[in-house]
Design an enzyme around this catalytic site. Structure first.
Site, PDB file in Angstrom:
ATOM      1  N   LYS A  76      35.431  98.265  84.496  1.00 51.72           N
ATOM      2  CA  LYS A  76      34.125  98.821  84.867  1.00 51.72           C
ATOM      3  C   LYS A  76      33.097  98.320  83.852  1.00 51.72           C
ATOM      4  O   LYS A  76      33.409  98.210  82.653  1.00 51.72           O
ATOM      5  CB  LYS A  76      34.212 100.351  84.857  1.00 51.72           C
ATOM      6  CG  LYS A  76      32.946 101.068  85.340  1.00 51.72           C
ATOM      7  CD  LYS A  76      33.175 102.603  85.364  1.00 51.72           C
ATOM      8  CE  LYS A  76      31.950 103.349  85.870  1.00 51.72           C
ATOM      9  NZ  LYS A  76      32.162 104.819  85.876  1.00 51.72           N
ATOM     10  N   SER A 151      30.779 107.078  90.215  1.00 55.50           N
ATOM     11  CA  SER A 151      30.133 105.865  89.794  1.00 55.50           C
ATOM     12  C   SER A 151      31.049 104.644  89.734  1.00 55.50           C
ATOM     13  O   SER A 151      30.549 103.514  89.787  1.00 55.50           O
ATOM     14  CB  SER A 151      29.490 106.070  88.420  1.00 55.50           C
ATOM     15  OG  SER A 151      30.488 106.304  87.437  1.00 55.50           O
ATOM     16  N   SER A 175      33.804 110.463  88.801  1.00 59.51           N
ATOM     17  CA  SER A 175      33.528 109.044  89.012  1.00 59.51           C
ATOM     18  C   SER A 175      34.739 108.138  89.147  1.00 59.51           C
ATOM     19  O   SER A 175      34.596 106.967  89.487  1.00 59.51           O
ATOM     20  CB  SER A 175      32.637 108.512  87.884  1.00 59.51           C
ATOM     21  OG  SER A 175      31.321 108.964  88.057  1.00 59.51           O
TER      22      SER A 175
END
Lengths: 484, 477
Positions: A76, A151, A175
């Site tokens: 990420k 997210s 997330s």
């Protein structure tokens, strides 16, 4: 090759049937082919990936390889990566290249997992759809009209689309779990403190926790083994040595006490999602688990509490992005005040600014007691709910999100409805507990996950339950047709 | 009607650690700009603070010395504000739960003792430094200082004069150095005193205060406060109002001047730092620090008077710093501990005078305690006279070796052979018949003349006592 399980990949790598270079190149080719449309990567790092793949192959040949050596991974874009842009999907950090690795990146480099690139996300991890990214929204591989969740939407999408065999994510209010649910993959948020936060761009420090995002629970256990561990550079890192998160995978579920909170099946839950979740619980019951009803009476306090505390911490954490030392700086500032105001006004997106303002307000003189302190009290009440529930059951099961993936653009004008997308996941972050999303079915061709939450340090148990569930179901094995 | 002065002090003491409070960077003074600032100090994304535990023991030391409460669970909080030399956009400090709570410090002004309340002392990180006027058209930022550990010691508004304020500041300055928690260097900013000054009619509520900042000597602190008191009284007596503000002292003109007042009051939005755990201090931690506590100045002073028979004044001077006291005790021990007054005199007059002239501190003394003790021992055993000792002292100062080496190389050994002295006396008396007549005629002051001549003839080395004795015998005979 992307249809192999990690276990099969590892076996072939160790047996010399394939090389890490071949495997890594295969994924780079797929990224080149598919990611233009999917937009799951912010940065692809072919040279770094191939260099690491060559090193992994050397280890594989010399017999010093571990289980995951040579298996590529996507990080990420919140994990600082030495020499590679770490943007947090923000214009603010569009030019930021960290001269250091996050602890998680270091750990996976040690194992020898080639880095394919950095995945797209909501800006500074603030969002539930990955639409707030400066680089544009990521699409859901199952349905390009739909969001992948957020997210960690990019991470979930690359696993679902076979653009990376394994991925890392972070979970502040859901997330990891919510995008895992939306994309039909397995994701676990461990107990707060299990994975070091060193080098993770901070959103809300007392909630942020990294975890693995993979196809199966078994694979998540292996990746978590590599990610977790005490790190003296993070004062909130837990000193628990020698934990093997894969140790309990094969335990039968007989005698397991599953708590199902009535509050998690009330108003707002899509009936079709409810059915998927209840069917999944029934499947686990069939394997010998006992299902009882438990109560989490303060569930509705979680979202309001979170949306005071997380923005409060964020408002302070994001103060360092001031245009002075790194990141975006406005053009031709006329004085210091102008430098601050314009750099931040131009560098941050709308949702980030909204949360900074909410947080600064909650902490300001005269409002601190009414907002920040009150929210801390609610946080304790939510945590106490879980403590009481776990006196009656081993784990709690319910939905991850009230709906399957919603459409791109559907909620962008309505922050409150976007915040409610996390109403089942946020309580877990408030309490710092481990929580997992496991693929459990589809609603209108969009995946739906089952949420399993356990007491502190019960990751191995959660992974065990998910793994056993995956022995009798194949939801996690399915792939969107166009990416097969 | 008279005015009552009310003064409270905030003292920032830089703790003597090797590294910063939340990172491994060095805090050594004077390095090239930004060479002692790591990613944590720069507030880079993803960086996290880790507490330097050395600051805890040092804080406990201060608490014990001030008889203060110890914060058993102290909490770091973030003080949020934007400034270019504040890399994270917040300063990590303590607010609600400081590591040191209420305590006291006793001061003495003109022989009168007074107890000053200490409100609290909390740990915090220092900011960096903005540097103006070096880069044309730009300001520079030096983050070497960012993250330096500070203990901010806040007093009650208990002081009623500039003298009391300075006595408190000096006492605290002496104390932190004794405790080994701060080097006390005011020029380098290791010990910074901010004074809050106000005046009021006796019995009235507190007046509006002004804050005097960035004054780096006790003398100037006293003058600045004196000036500020007079200024405030004048403003009030002419019907004006005091503005709450920060004022700087202009030493060249001996006035305080208003710093550009802040446009708006800052709301620092304090909240507990989620990256740091509360600091928990146990009984065992406190006992461990207590076992290592040095003797405190007041206790030492009393002991010097009782044990060594020194005067209040001498004891006060010698305990003025831990280094000086240690030097004195080393000299005294090396001379057998017999004659504290002689040791004290040499240190307080000759040595201190020479150090002052050279601008050196006791720890930089060119004459070691062992060398000074060696010289005093030669006085005590009559090898050299006090007068010769001055020559030996000067030679030791110049690095010519130990007292014994200098006595040998310069031939400074005292003449104590009575035969040799007798010969000198005879010679002088024979060469001065008219003076001998005068003496015998009743002019007894001629004795001094003879002694001088004899000492001169001996090159200063004759034992003065013996000279007197033999001379008197000869003249009387």
């Amino acid at each position: 090759m992307h249809n192999l399980t990690i276990k099969q990949m590892s076996e072939k790598l160790h047996a010399g049937e394939i090389t890490s270079v071949q495997l890594t190149q295969h994924y780079l080719d797929r990224i080149a082919k598919y990611d233009g449309e999917l937009n799951a990567y912010v940065t692809v790092t072919p040279e770094l990936a191939m260099e690491m793949a060559r090193e992994a192959d050397e280890r594989l040949q010399s017999g010093t390889a571990e289980l995951l050596t040579g298996i590529p991974v996507a990080h990420k874009d919140i994990f600082c990566t030495d020499g590679v842009k770490t943007s947090c999907s923000s214009k603010m950090l569009d030019n930021f290249i960290a001269p250091y690795d996050a602890h998680v990146v270091t750990q996976l480099k040690k194992v020898g997992m080639p880095i394919l690139g950095k995945t797209n996300m909501d800006e500074f991890a603030m969002g539930s759809s990955s639409e707030s990214s400066y680089y544009g929204p990521t699409k859901n591989p199952w349905d390009h009209q739909a969001v992948p969740g957020g997210s960690s939407g990019g991470a979930a999408a690359v696993i679902a689309a076979g653009l990376a065999p394994m991925a890392t994510g972070t979970d502040t209010g859901g997330s990891i779990r919510q995008p895992a649910s939306f994309c039909g993959i397995t994701g676990i948020k461990p107990t707060y403190g299990t994975v070091s936060r060193f080098g993770i761009v901070a959103y809300a420090s007392s909630f942020d926790q990294a975890g693995p995002m993979t196809r199966s629970a078994e694979e998540a256990a292996w990746l978590l083994n590599a990610m977790a561990g005490f790190d003296e550079r993070d004062s909130t890192s837990l000193q628990r040595e020698g934990v093997d998160y894969a140790a309990e995978l094969n335990q039968p579920l007989k005698g397991l006490k599953v708590g199902v909170p009535a509050e998690y099946f009330g108003e707002g839950l899509d009936p079709q999602v409810e059915k998927v979740v209840k069917d999944a619980i029934a499947e686990i019951q069939k394997q010998g688990a006992e299902v009882i009803e438990v109560s989490l009476p303060n569930k509705d306090l979680a979202v309001p509490s979170y949306y005071v505390l997380a923005p409060a911490e964020a408002s302070s954490n994001l103060s360092r992005f001031d245009g002075v030392r790194f990141g975006y700086r406005c053009e031709k500032p006329k004085d210091l005040q102008d430098l601050y105001t314009r750099s931040r006004a131009e560098g941050f997106g709308a949702e980030v600014k909204r949360r900074i303002m909410v947080g600064a307000y909650a902490l300001s003189a005269g409002f601190y007691d009414a907002y920040y302190l009150k929210a801390q009290k609610l946080r304790r009440m939510v945590r106490d709910d879980f403590t009481k529930a776990f006196e009656q059951c081993d784990v709690i099961m319910g939905p991850v999100a009230p709906t399957p993936a919603f459409n791109i653009g559907e909620k962008t004008d309505d922050p409150t409805s976007m915040y409610l997308a996390d109403l089942y996941t946020i309580p877990v972050n408030l309490a710092g507990l481990p929580g997992l999303s496991v693929p459990a079915g589809f609603v209108n061709n969009r995946p739906v996950g089952l949420h399993i939450v356990g007491p502190y340090f019960s990751e191995a148990k959660l992974l065990n339950i998910a793994h056993q569930y995956q022995q009798t179901t194949d939801w996690h094995k399915q792939m969107p047709a166009q990416y097969q | 009607m008279s005015w009552e002065v009310v003064i409270g002090l905030e003292i920032h003491a830089q703790l003597t650690t090797n590294t910063k409070i939340f990172s491994g960077s060095s805090i050594a003074y004077g390095a090239q700009p930004n060479t002692q600032a790591c990613a944590i100090d720069l507030g880079m994304p993803g960086m996290l603070p880790v507490l330097n535990e050395a600051v805890i023991g040092k804080s406990i030391r201060l608490a014990l010395a001030l008889n203060a409460e110890i914060g058993r669970k102290s909490v770091f909080e973030r003080k949020n504000y934007f400034y270019p030399d504040l890399p994270k956009g917040y300063q990590t400090s303590q607010l609600q739960y400081p590591i040191v709570g209420k305590g006291t410090l006793e001061i003495e002004v003109d022989g009168v003792k007074k107890t000053i309340g200490v409100t609290r002392a909390h740990l915090e990180e220092d900011a960096g430094k903005s540097v103006h006027g070096i880069l044309p058209g730009m300001s520079g930022i030096d983050l070497n200082r960012a993250g330096t550990p500070l203990l901010e010691i806040v007093s009650e508004p208990d002081m009623r004069s500039a003298k009391e304020a300075v006595a408190y500041a000096r006492k605290m300055h002496e104390l932190v150095q004794y405790l080994g928690i701060c080097d006390g260097n005011m020029q380098e900013g290791s010990f910074r005193v901010d004074s809050n000054v106000s005046v009021r009619r006796p019995g009235a509520p507190l007046g509006t205060r002004t804050e005097l900042k960035n004054i780096n000597s006790f003398r100037f602190i006293e003058k600045a406060i004196e000036y500020e008191i007079a200024r405030q009284i004048e403003v009030l007596e002419s019907g004006g109002k005091i503005v709450q503000e920060t004022r700087l002292y202009d030493a060249d003109n001996d006035v305080t001047r208003s710093m550009r007042s802040k446009e708006e009051a800052n709301d620092y939005r304090y909240f507990p730092c989620p990256d740091l755990l509360p600091v928990v201090i146990t009984d065992e931690d406190i006992d461990a620090v207590r076992a290592q506590m040095p003797e405190l100045p007041d206790v030492k002073r009393a002991r010097y008077m009782a044990e060594f028979g020194l005067s209040d004044y001498d004891a006060g001077v010698l305990t003025g710093s831990r280094e000086l006291a240690e030097y004195f005790e080393a000299v005294l021990a090396a001379t057998g501990g017999k004659d504290a007054k002689v040791c004290a005199n040499w240190i307080m007059s000759d040595l201190s005078g020479a150090l002052n002239r050279a601008g050196l501190s006791i720890s930089q003394s060119p004459i070691s305690a062992a060398h000074l003790a060696g010289m005093i021992a030669r006085i005590q055993d009559n090898t050299i006279s006090g007068k010769l000792a001055k020559q030996v002292f000067d030679a030791m100062w110049n690095g010519e070796g130990s007292a014994d080496e200098i006595i040998a190389s310069k031939g400074l050994k005292q003449i104590t052979d009575s035969g040799a002295i007798e010969a000198l006396v005879d010679e002088v008396l024979a060469n001065n018949p008219s003076q001998v007549e005068a003496y015998k005629g009743g002019q007894e002051k001629m004795l001094g003349y003879f002694v001088g001549q004899i000492m001169k003839a001996s090159g200063g080395q004759a034992n003065p006592g013996q000279v007197n004795q033999i001379l008197k015998a000869k003249l009387g005979g």
